[in-house]
Enzyme design. Structure first.
Site, short mmCIF file in Angstrom:
data_model
loop_
_atom_site.label_atom_id
_atom_site.label_comp_id
_atom_site.label_asym_id
_atom_site.label_seq_id
_atom_site.Cartn_x
_atom_site.Cartn_y
_atom_site.Cartn_z
CD GLU A 165 -2.34 1.35 2.82
OE1 GLU A 165 -2.52 2.48 3.32
OE2 GLU A 165 -2.65 0.30 3.41
NE ARG A 178 -0.26 8.64 5.68
CZ ARG A 178 -0.09 8.08 6.87
NH1 ARG A 178 1.01 8.34 7.56
NH2 ARG A 178 -1.01 7.27 7.36
CB THR A 207 -3.33 8.37 3.04
OG1 THR A 207 -2.43 7.54 3.78
CG2 THR A 207 -3.68 9.58 3.92
CE LYS A 213 -5.70 2.47 7.75
NZ LYS A 213 -4.91 3.25 6.80
#
Length: 210
Positions: free
Chosen positions: A43, A47, A70, A130
């Site tokens: 993943e 960011r 994110t 998650k």
């Protein structure tokens, strides 16, 4: 998306390296180190300014199933999938991001930290979330407490988990995979410690074995 859909995309892997990659120059060597260490998926968090390019390079490596993390907006979701992301992960629950993932045909794993968020996820037709941030929330004890009233929900705990904690999470039947950022930290990438990334990955993959 169902457990089966996500599990198929992750190639059944139970370890999900969570990567914040500041420079696209690291993407190729990082993908190679993770794949050589036995990881099958990764993943890449959105960011950093170069996250989209990092996804593209790591996806092109061919040895990993690469997703984007994110993901906060539908625009990011579109960019991530266009770059080669095969799944999307969010820190929280946003129905627009979930719907966009469905439209794009990729599994979306939204973050959940409370029973209320889990109920929203169920209402949206999801059965995998998650648990984030897993360790600050209370770790395996919180996972057990949340999983009990939601037996139909699968979890990918992420946040503050290290090699010492991952086995306890993986032993819980509701856990599909564990997300970990210790495998390739910013410090590792800044000093080009790809051999160490490969070693940490191999050790973690071994811990996921039944």
């Amino acid at each position: 998306m169902t457990h089966h859909a996500l599990s198929a995309v992750l190639a059944g892997a139970r370890l999900l390296p969570v990567l914040t990659v500041p420079s696209v120059a690291s993407a190729g060597p990082l993908a190679e180190a993770l794949a050589t260490g036995g990881a099958r998926c990764a993943e890449v968090t959105f960011r950093t300014p170069q996250a989209e390019q990092v996804v593209k390079v790591m996806a092109a490596h061919g040895g990993l199933t690469v997703g984007a993390g994110t993901v906060l907006t539908t625009e990011q979701a579109e960019r991530a999938v266009a770059a080669g992301a095969r799944f999307l992960v969010s820190p929280g629950f946003d129905i627009e991001v979930v719907d966009k993932g469905r439209e794009l045909g990729v599994p979306v794993v939204p973050g959940a930290a409370t029973a209320t968020e889990l109920m929203h996820a169920l209402k949206a037709g999801l059965d995998t979330v998650k648990l984030f941030p897993a360790e600050p929330l209370g770790g395996i004890g919180t996972l057990r407490a949340l999983a009990a009233p939601f037996p139909q929900m699968g979890f990918v705990p992420t946040g503050g988990i290290g090699p010492e904690q991952m086995s306890a999470y993986l032993a819980h039947p509701a856990v599909l995979a564990v997300g970990g950022s210790w495998l390739a930290t910013r410090a590792h990438l800044e000093r080009g410690a790809y051999d160490e990334i490969r070693r940490l990955t191999a050790e973690a993959v071994e811990r996921t074995a039944p």
